[in-house]
Design a protein around this motif. Structure first.
Motif, PDB file in Angstrom:
ATOM      1  N   LYS A 138    -112.972  97.488 -48.603  1.00 31.13           N
ATOM      2  CA  LYS A 138    -113.082  98.666 -49.474  1.00 31.13           C
ATOM      3  C   LYS A 138    -111.755  99.414 -49.580  1.00 31.13           C
ATOM      4  CE  LYS A 138    -118.024  99.183 -48.639  1.00 31.13           C
ATOM      5  NZ  LYS A 138    -119.084  99.982 -47.981  1.00 31.13           N
ATOM      6  N   LEU A 139    -111.003  99.469 -48.492  1.00 29.56           N
ATOM      7  CA  LEU A 139    -109.716 100.158 -48.516  1.00 29.56           C
ATOM      8  C   LEU A 139    -108.752  99.477 -49.482  1.00 29.56           C
ATOM      9  CD1 LEU A 139    -107.652 102.208 -47.400  1.00 29.56           C
ATOM     10  CD2 LEU A 139    -107.127 100.542 -45.608  1.00 29.56           C
ATOM     11  N   PHE A 140    -108.645  98.152 -49.397  1.00 30.81           N
ATOM     12  CA  PHE A 140    -107.660  97.444 -50.212  1.00 30.81           C
ATOM     13  C   PHE A 140    -108.116  97.248 -51.654  1.00 30.81           C
ATOM     14  CE2 PHE A 140    -106.090  96.674 -46.002  1.00 30.81           C
ATOM     15  CZ  PHE A 140    -104.722  96.750 -46.175  1.00 30.81           C
ATOM     16  N   GLN A 141    -109.385  97.450 -51.912  1.00 29.52           N
ATOM     17  CA  GLN A 141    -109.859  97.394 -53.294  1.00 29.52           C
ATOM     18  C   GLN A 141    -109.494  98.658 -54.073  1.00 29.52           C
ATOM     19  OE1 GLN A 141    -114.029  96.457 -52.780  1.00 29.52           O
ATOM     20  NE2 GLN A 141    -113.685  94.281 -53.085  1.00 29.52           N
ATOM     21  N   ASN A 142    -108.832  99.606 -53.412  1.00 31.25           N
ATOM     22  CA  ASN A 142    -108.381 100.819 -54.094  1.00 31.25           C
ATOM     23  C   ASN A 142    -107.186 100.575 -55.011  1.00 31.25           C
ATOM     24  OD1 ASN A 142    -110.273 102.652 -53.052  1.00 31.25           O
ATOM     25  ND2 ASN A 142    -109.117 102.896 -51.158  1.00 31.25           N
ATOM     26  N   VAL A 143    -106.597  99.397 -54.923  1.00 22.86           N
ATOM     27  CA  VAL A 143    -105.507  99.059 -55.837  1.00 22.86           C
ATOM     28  C   VAL A 143    -106.064  98.972 -57.252  1.00 22.86           C
ATOM     29  CG1 VAL A 143    -103.866  97.263 -56.514  1.00 22.86           C
ATOM     30  CG2 VAL A 143    -104.150  97.847 -54.096  1.00 22.86           C
ATOM     31  N   SER A 144    -105.410  99.633 -58.200  1.00 17.42           N
ATOM     32  CA  SER A 144    -105.872  99.650 -59.594  1.00 17.42           C
ATOM     33  C   SER A 144    -105.503  98.349 -60.291  1.00 17.42           C
ATOM     34  CB  SER A 144    -105.250 100.836 -60.333  1.00 17.42           C
ATOM     35  OG  SER A 144    -105.534 100.756 -61.707  1.00 17.42           O
ATOM     36  N   PHE A 145    -106.507  97.582 -60.668  1.00 18.38           N
ATOM     37  CA  PHE A 145    -106.264  96.314 -61.347  1.00 18.38           C
ATOM     38  C   PHE A 145    -105.892  96.528 -62.810  1.00 18.38           C
ATOM     39  CE2 PHE A 145    -107.768  92.535 -63.654  1.00 18.38           C
ATOM     40  CZ  PHE A 145    -107.049  91.553 -62.992  1.00 18.38           C
ATOM     41  N   GLU A 146    -106.500  97.525 -63.447  1.00 18.11           N
ATOM     42  CA  GLU A 146    -106.293  97.764 -64.874  1.00 18.11           C
ATOM     43  C   GLU A 146    -104.817  98.044 -65.198  1.00 18.11           C
ATOM     44  OE1 GLU A 146    -108.684  99.085 -63.059  1.00 18.11           O
ATOM     45  OE2 GLU A 146    -110.408  98.042 -63.932  1.00 18.11           O
ATOM     46  N   GLN A 147    -104.137  98.744 -64.309  1.00 17.78           N
ATOM     47  CA  GLN A 147    -102.740  99.104 -64.543  1.00 17.78           C
ATOM     48  C   GLN A 147    -101.859  97.860 -64.681  1.00 17.78           C
ATOM     49  OE1 GLN A 147    -101.199 102.120 -61.885  1.00 17.78           O
ATOM     50  NE2 GLN A 147     -99.120 101.331 -62.077  1.00 17.78           N
ATOM     51  N   LYS A 148    -102.196  96.823 -63.921  1.00 23.14           N
ATOM     52  CA  LYS A 148    -101.382  95.611 -63.939  1.00 23.14           C
ATOM     53  C   LYS A 148    -101.577  94.787 -65.210  1.00 23.14           C
ATOM     54  CE  LYS A 148    -100.844  94.997 -58.962  1.00 23.14           C
ATOM     55  NZ  LYS A 148    -100.927  94.080 -57.817  1.00 23.14           N
ATOM     56  N   THR A 149    -102.717  94.921 -65.834  1.00 27.45           N
ATOM     57  CA  THR A 149    -102.986  94.114 -67.030  1.00 27.45           C
ATOM     58  C   THR A 149    -102.055  94.472 -68.182  1.00 27.45           C
ATOM     59  OG1 THR A 149    -104.703  95.660 -67.748  1.00 27.45           O
ATOM     60  CG2 THR A 149    -105.410  93.784 -66.431  1.00 27.45           C
ATOM     61  N   SER A 150    -101.595  95.714 -68.217  1.00 28.10           N
ATOM     62  CA  SER A 150    -100.715  96.139 -69.306  1.00 28.10           C
ATOM     63  C   SER A 150     -99.235  95.947 -68.960  1.00 28.10           C
ATOM     64  CB  SER A 150    -100.971  97.607 -69.650  1.00 28.10           C
ATOM     65  OG  SER A 150    -100.782  98.423 -68.508  1.00 28.10           O
ATOM     66  N   ASP A 151     -98.904  96.033 -67.671  1.00 28.19           N
ATOM     67  CA  ASP A 151     -97.512  95.903 -67.265  1.00 28.19           C
ATOM     68  C   ASP A 151     -97.469  95.213 -65.899  1.00 28.19           C
ATOM     69  OD1 ASP A 151     -94.770  96.138 -67.095  1.00 28.19           O
ATOM     70  OD2 ASP A 151     -94.809  98.225 -66.454  1.00 28.19           O
ATOM     71  N   TYR A 152     -97.553  93.881 -65.910  1.00 31.60           N
ATOM     72  CA  TYR A 152     -97.664  93.150 -64.646  1.00 31.60           C
ATOM     73  C   TYR A 152     -96.339  93.215 -63.881  1.00 31.60           C
ATOM     74  CZ  TYR A 152     -99.628  89.917 -61.304  1.00 31.60           C
ATOM     75  OH  TYR A 152    -100.131  89.371 -60.149  1.00 31.60           O
TER      76      TYR A 152
ATOM     77  N   ALA B 158    -106.764  93.106 -52.317  1.00 31.60           N
ATOM     78  CA  ALA B 158    -106.040  93.993 -53.226  1.00 31.60           C
ATOM     79  C   ALA B 158    -105.746  93.323 -54.570  1.00 31.60           C
ATOM     80  CB  ALA B 158    -104.736  94.439 -52.580  1.00 31.60           C
ATOM     81  N   GLY B 159    -106.201  92.089 -54.725  1.00 28.98           N
ATOM     82  CA  GLY B 159    -106.035  91.393 -55.992  1.00 28.98           C
ATOM     83  C   GLY B 159    -104.657  90.809 -56.221  1.00 28.98           C
ATOM     84  N   LEU B 160    -103.948  90.491 -55.146  1.00 35.15           N
ATOM     85  CA  LEU B 160    -102.637  89.860 -55.299  1.00 35.15           C
ATOM     86  C   LEU B 160    -102.766  88.340 -55.291  1.00 35.15           C
ATOM     87  CD1 LEU B 160    -100.158  91.855 -53.008  1.00 35.15           C
ATOM     88  CD2 LEU B 160    -100.231  91.817 -55.500  1.00 35.15           C
ATOM     89  N   PRO B 161    -102.130  87.642 -56.217  1.00 33.47           N
ATOM     90  CA  PRO B 161    -101.945  86.198 -56.046  1.00 33.47           C
ATOM     91  C   PRO B 161    -101.168  85.969 -54.752  1.00 33.47           C
ATOM     92  CG  PRO B 161    -101.391  86.871 -58.271  1.00 33.47           C
ATOM     93  CD  PRO B 161    -101.552  88.133 -57.471  1.00 33.47           C
ATOM     94  N   ILE B 162    -101.284  84.771 -54.172  1.00 36.03           N
ATOM     95  CA  ILE B 162    -100.739  84.564 -52.828  1.00 36.03           C
ATOM     96  C   ILE B 162    -100.003  83.225 -52.713  1.00 36.03           C
ATOM     97  CG2 ILE B 162    -101.327  84.333 -50.368  1.00 36.03           C
ATOM     98  CD1 ILE B 162    -103.892  85.985 -51.021  1.00 36.03           C
ATOM     99  N   ILE B 163     -98.853  83.260 -52.044  1.00 33.97           N
ATOM    100  CA  ILE B 163     -98.178  82.072 -51.536  1.00 33.97           C
ATOM    101  C   ILE B 163     -98.189  82.189 -50.019  1.00 33.97           C
ATOM    102  CG2 ILE B 163     -96.010  80.776 -51.387  1.00 33.97           C
ATOM    103  CD1 ILE B 163     -95.241  81.992 -54.115  1.00 33.97           C
TER     104      ILE B 163
ATOM    105  N   GLN C 270    -101.852  84.243 -67.063  1.00 36.70           N
ATOM    106  CA  GLN C 270    -102.108  83.377 -65.913  1.00 36.70           C
ATOM    107  C   GLN C 270    -102.039  84.163 -64.606  1.00 36.70           C
ATOM    108  OE1 GLN C 270     -98.913  80.705 -67.083  1.00 36.70           O
ATOM    109  NE2 GLN C 270    -100.370  79.002 -67.292  1.00 36.70           N
ATOM    110  N   LEU C 271    -101.092  85.098 -64.506  1.00 38.77           N
ATOM    111  CA  LEU C 271    -100.965  85.916 -63.302  1.00 38.77           C
ATOM    112  C   LEU C 271    -102.198  86.791 -63.094  1.00 38.77           C
ATOM    113  CD1 LEU C 271     -97.226  86.935 -63.736  1.00 38.77           C
ATOM    114  CD2 LEU C 271     -98.144  85.607 -61.819  1.00 38.77           C
ATOM    115  N   ILE C 272    -102.725  87.331 -64.178  1.00 40.40           N
ATOM    116  CA  ILE C 272    -103.935  88.151 -64.092  1.00 40.40           C
ATOM    117  C   ILE C 272    -105.135  87.302 -63.660  1.00 40.40           C
ATOM    118  CG2 ILE C 272    -105.604  89.469 -65.472  1.00 40.40           C
ATOM    119  CD1 ILE C 272    -103.159  90.543 -67.044  1.00 40.40           C
TER     120      ILE C 272
END
Length: 345
Positions: free
Chosen positions: A161-175, A267-272, A314-316
């Motif tokens: 729940k803590l890490f889900q506080n990252v706003s996903f919508e903000q990244k869709t417009s400016d990744y 937090a919705g980050l892609p990962i390596i 693709q990143l989204i």
């Protein structure tokens, strides 16, 4: 119902799990820690009673647990001799489950082989069950001669729940085109591999690399081109850093588990991440939300270049898929796995 935890120290993810157990099952948890670091225990942890084992020798701790009269005991692995000694006494005296945490991978070294050899007269005398973090830990538990029905799962979960506080919508417009590393600046984290790989990429297409943490090797990376080095920060600040990042990278040479991979996924980050990290097979699927890599320069470089070539769409998609994978292990699921051993038909 009362449960006893014998833990090494209190960390945010542990408190999230303990709170999930209390909330879901209305239990009272009595927790003994060898650490004096109580800063991660929130004041509103209803149902959690803490003690310092420094106030108890083995016999006194054993008697205190008998006084509490729990239905279940959870022990922080087998590296604290006093806790193992108490577990053996409890296992012999009370007819209750005594569970050991394990984030230890099977590495086929002499010490592990010896543990496997003496387990029937040592670990199996102390513990009725092993609570493993994931599949790499399951392998070791089986070699220690614990039966399949004596192994439970999902002992390590981040605070979803803590890490889900990252706003996903903000990244869709400016990744954000920024790779993020979080961890100690020590050799085992593989930063030397990451830096060699990063320097070999001539066209980074605007991507940068941010390293967050502390450690003896920190100054080695502070003057690198396209690299930003930041100090260790609490999780509330880390959320803001993740918000400005487009991919998490962990190039470790070895990690028993690496909870930070789960945090990145939540937090919705892609990962390596390198495939030697215990959490990697659970939260990284090649081409789905990132790439599993070998702990070498070529493999890391190839993954970095693959990410750099991805478009925003693709990143989204990778980001959305990380969110899905993060839900495969949660504090609530871990709590359910633990309590399931009390509810067998």
């Amino acid at each position: 119902m009362k449960i006893v935890f014998l833990v090494a120290s209190y960390m945010p993810h542990q408190i999230a799990l303990i709170n999930a157990i209390i909330k879901q099952y209305n239990v009272e948890i009595h927790s003994f820690s060898i650490s004096k670091n109580f800063s991660f225990i929130p004041n509103n942890s209803k149902g959690l009673i803490t003690y310092e084992p420094s106030n108890y020798n083995v016999i006194q701790l054993y008697r205190k647990i008998l006084e509490i009269n729990p239905k279940l005991i959870v022990v922080a692995g087998w590296f604290i001799k006093d806790f193992v000694g108490v577990a053996k006494k409890i296992n012999k005296t009370l007819n209750i489950p005594v569970v050991s945490y394990s984030d230890t991978q099977w590495r086929n070294n002499w010490k592990q082989k010896l543990n496997c050899l003496i387990s029937p007269w040592h670990l199996k005398k102390a513990f009725s069950h092993i609570w493993v973090a994931g599949i790499y830990q399951y392998e070791y538990a089986r070699k220690l001669r614990f039966e399949k029905n004596q192994i439970i799962y999902n002992s390590l979960s981040c605070d979803i729940k803590l890490f889900q506080n990252v706003s996903f919508e903000q990244k869709t417009s400016d990744y954000p085109k920024n790779f993020l590393f979080i961890g100690r600046f020590v050799p085992v984290k593989g930063l030397h591999l990451l830096m060699d790989a990063w320097q070999q990429i001539s066209d980074k297409k605007g991507w940068t690399l941010t390293l967050v943490g502390d450690g003896p090797l920190k100054t080695h990376y502070q003057n690198e081109e396209s690299v930003i080095v930041k100090n260790f920060m609490p999780q509330t600040q880390l959320i803001k850093e993740i918000q400005q990042s487009g991919c998490f990278i962990l190039p470790s040479v070895f990690e028993p588990w690496a909870l930070v991979i789960h945090e990145a996924a939540a937090a919705g980050l892609p990962i390596i991440a390198t495939d030697v990290c215990g959490a990697t097979p659970h939260f990284v699927i090649n081409g789905f939300n990132g790439y599993q890599v070998k702990p070498n320069v070529t493999s890391i470089k190839n993954a970095l270049e693959s990410f750099i070539m991805l478009d925003t769409k693709q990143l989204i998609r990778f980001s959305q898929n990380s969110l899905k994978l993060a839900e495969s292990i949660t504090p609530e699921l871990g709590a359910a796995q633990l309590m399931s051993i009390l509810n067998k038909a």
